[in-house]
Design an enzyme around this catalytic site. Structure first.
Site, PDB file in Angstrom:
ATOM      1  N   ASP A 123       2.855  47.097 -58.758  1.00  0.00           N
ATOM      2  CA  ASP A 123       3.885  47.816 -58.313  1.00  0.00           C
ATOM      3  C   ASP A 123       4.507  47.095 -57.126  1.00  0.00           C
ATOM      4  O   ASP A 123       3.725  46.292 -56.718  1.00  0.00           O
ATOM      5  CB  ASP A 123       3.548  49.349 -57.825  1.00  0.00           C
ATOM      6  CG  ASP A 123       4.649  50.042 -57.040  1.00  0.00           C
ATOM      7  OD1 ASP A 123       5.706  49.954 -57.568  1.00  0.00           O
ATOM      8  OD2 ASP A 123       4.564  50.739 -55.969  1.00  0.00           O
ATOM      9  N   SER A 124       5.342  47.474 -56.660  1.00  0.00           N
ATOM     10  CA  SER A 124       6.108  46.713 -55.411  1.00  0.00           C
ATOM     11  C   SER A 124       5.297  47.085 -54.326  1.00  0.00           C
ATOM     12  O   SER A 124       5.323  46.236 -53.190  1.00  0.00           O
ATOM     13  CB  SER A 124       7.532  47.037 -55.206  1.00  0.00           C
ATOM     14  OG  SER A 124       7.769  48.553 -55.193  1.00  0.00           O
ATOM     15  N   CYS A 156       6.063  50.235 -61.459  1.00  0.00           N
ATOM     16  CA  CYS A 156       7.308  50.335 -60.423  1.00  0.00           C
ATOM     17  C   CYS A 156       8.677  50.553 -61.456  1.00  0.00           C
ATOM     18  O   CYS A 156       8.827  49.844 -62.282  1.00  0.00           O
ATOM     19  CB  CYS A 156       7.316  48.932 -59.754  1.00  0.00           C
ATOM     20  SG  CYS A 156       8.848  48.857 -58.820  1.00  0.00           S
ATOM     21  N   GLU A 195       7.263  56.888 -47.652  1.00  0.00           N
ATOM     22  CA  GLU A 195       6.423  55.619 -46.784  1.00  0.00           C
ATOM     23  C   GLU A 195       6.132  56.111 -45.627  1.00  0.00           C
ATOM     24  O   GLU A 195       4.867  55.707 -45.121  1.00  0.00           O
ATOM     25  CB  GLU A 195       7.244  54.308 -46.736  1.00  0.00           C
ATOM     26  CG  GLU A 195       7.637  53.448 -47.914  1.00  0.00           C
ATOM     27  CD  GLU A 195       6.371  52.607 -48.229  1.00  0.00           C
ATOM     28  OE1 GLU A 195       5.771  52.143 -47.595  1.00  0.00           O
ATOM     29  OE2 GLU A 195       6.027  52.428 -49.466  1.00  0.00           O
ATOM     30  N   CYS A 228      11.566  57.055 -59.429  1.00  0.00           N
ATOM     31  CA  CYS A 228      10.939  56.256 -58.347  1.00  0.00           C
ATOM     32  C   CYS A 228       9.466  56.669 -58.201  1.00  0.00           C
ATOM     33  O   CYS A 228       9.402  57.881 -58.045  1.00  0.00           O
ATOM     34  CB  CYS A 228      11.710  56.136 -57.475  1.00  0.00           C
ATOM     35  SG  CYS A 228      11.091  55.494 -55.842  1.00  0.00           S
ATOM     36  N   HIS A 260       8.038  56.739 -55.350  1.00  0.00           N
ATOM     37  CA  HIS A 260       7.631  57.570 -54.329  1.00  0.00           C
ATOM     38  C   HIS A 260       8.256  58.927 -54.419  1.00  0.00           C
ATOM     39  O   HIS A 260       7.698  59.724 -53.551  1.00  0.00           O
ATOM     40  CB  HIS A 260       8.566  56.777 -52.864  1.00  0.00           C
ATOM     41  CG  HIS A 260       7.829  55.415 -52.742  1.00  0.00           C
ATOM     42  ND1 HIS A 260       7.468  54.413 -53.469  1.00  0.00           N
ATOM     43  CD2 HIS A 260       7.718  55.232 -51.644  1.00  0.00           C
ATOM     44  CE1 HIS A 260       7.201  53.394 -52.986  1.00  0.00           C
ATOM     45  NE2 HIS A 260       7.370  53.718 -51.622  1.00  0.00           N
TER      46      HIS A 260
HETATM   47  N1  DGL Z   1       8.414  50.995 -56.616  1.00  0.00           N
HETATM   48  C1  DGL Z   1       9.622  51.374 -56.370  1.00  0.00           C
HETATM   49  C2  DGL Z   1      10.243  52.163 -57.423  1.00  0.00           C
HETATM   50  O1  DGL Z   1       9.446  52.864 -58.366  1.00  0.00           O
HETATM   51  C3  DGL Z   1      10.078  52.036 -55.100  1.00  0.00           C
HETATM   52  C4  DGL Z   1       9.973  51.043 -53.858  1.00  0.00           C
HETATM   53  C5  DGL Z   1      10.672  50.009 -54.034  1.00  0.00           C
HETATM   54  O2  DGL Z   1      11.847  50.063 -53.660  1.00  0.00           O
HETATM   55  O3  DGL Z   1       9.866  48.887 -53.847  1.00  0.00           O
HETATM   56  O4  DGL Z   1      11.511  51.992 -58.035  1.00  0.00           O
END
Ligand code: DGL
Length: 272
Positions: free
Chosen positions: A12-13, A75, A155, A189, A191
């Site tokens: 993931d990011s 992600c 976050e 997403c 988050h």
């Molecule tokens: N992990 C990203 C997503 O699910 C969200 C956070 C980011 O923008 O890196 O889209």
């Protein structure tokens, strides 16, 4: 031949994909897992498809170098931009993204054939959810909206309260406060599942809200079972974490997403 004892790689990011890891642990408690959060370059959601694809290839390469039996792109943004590129690059390694499983969950949940999807700017711009929903249910109506500020809220750990609700309301009211509103909200997403409480407050307790964590975990389980790579033998399970930035911060914010304490000794700093 791939060895079933190898870990599953998850990328993931940042820490958001830990919601997917937690769902996978619930369904596959005997699997070893290796998670990489590219926190140094977060967010991906505001970057261009080319940049996201380059980052995703680098991050996935790091996991593949450790030897894994399957790769999960936890992600949404990276899945939307880079899934075909990753599949091509790492073939024959199975690569599973979160978009298709999330879209499947939404199609199953909606009764009126109108789904709202919220995600990052890059995911919405790429049209990945819109395409997947149309493919799975031709003719389905999709209202898609980028909600970039919600990533920052999660976050920051602002998961409740007046400010948080009013930001959520500002994004969602124009979609839901109307006659022909969608009856299902797809959280596109990593988050957004953390913001379930303010989302429910804005939409009401009966709203159908789906995310991709559980359906992705089920997809992984099905893939491993069908290829004979599922680990069923009990033994000591190892879950390890790589981060590209401060391990202490990763462990702290990661615990929120994991829903359990994440010991810093399990986190290793890596450079891509
Ligand atoms: N992990 C990203 C997503 O699910 C969200 C956070 C980011 O923008 O890196 O889209």
């Amino acid at each position: 031949m791939t060895d079933g004892k190898l870990p599953i790689g998850i990328f993931d990011s940042g820490v958001g994909g830990l919601t997917v890891l937690a769902a996978m642990q619930r369904r596959m408690p005997h699997e070893d897992m290796l998670y990489l959060g590219d926190t140094a370059r977060l967010p991906y959601g505001t970057k261009s498809p080319d940049t996201i694809t380059r980052y995703a290839l680098q991050a996935a390469s790091r996991l593949v170098a450790q030897r894994i039996k399957l790769l999960v792109i936890a992600c949404n943004t990276a899945t939307a931009a880079a899934l075909p590129a990753l599949r091509r690059h790492f073939a024959p390694l199975p690569v599973i993204g979160v978009v298709e499983p999330g879209a499947t969950a939404a199609v199953e949940s909606s009764r009126n054939g109108h789904v709202a999807v919220i995600a990052t700017e890059a995911t919405i711009g790429r049209g990945a959810y819109q395409e997947a929903l149309q493919r799975l249910c031709p003719g389905i109506r999709v209202t898609a909206k980028a909600c970039s500020l919600l990533v920052a809220l999660a976050e920051e750990g602002w998961l409740n309260g007046r400010e948080c609700e009013s930001i959520v309301a500002r994004y969602l009211n124009p979609i839901f406060a109307r006659e022909d509103a969608p009856d299902c909200l797809l959280l596109g997403c990593t988050h957004f599942p953390l913001l379930l409480s303010p989302i429910r407050k804005v939409l009401g307790p009966d709203a159908r809200i789906v995310d991709s964590a559980d359906t992705t975990a089920q997809c992984v389980l099905d893939e491993l079972a069908s290829t004979g790579l599922l680990r069923i033998r009990k033994g000591k399970v190892q879950i390890r974490f790589f981060t590209t930035d401060d391990p202490e911060r990763f462990a702290r914010t990661g615990s929120l997403f994991l829903g359990a304490s994440l010991p810093i000794k399990a986190v290793q700093l890596v450079d891509l």
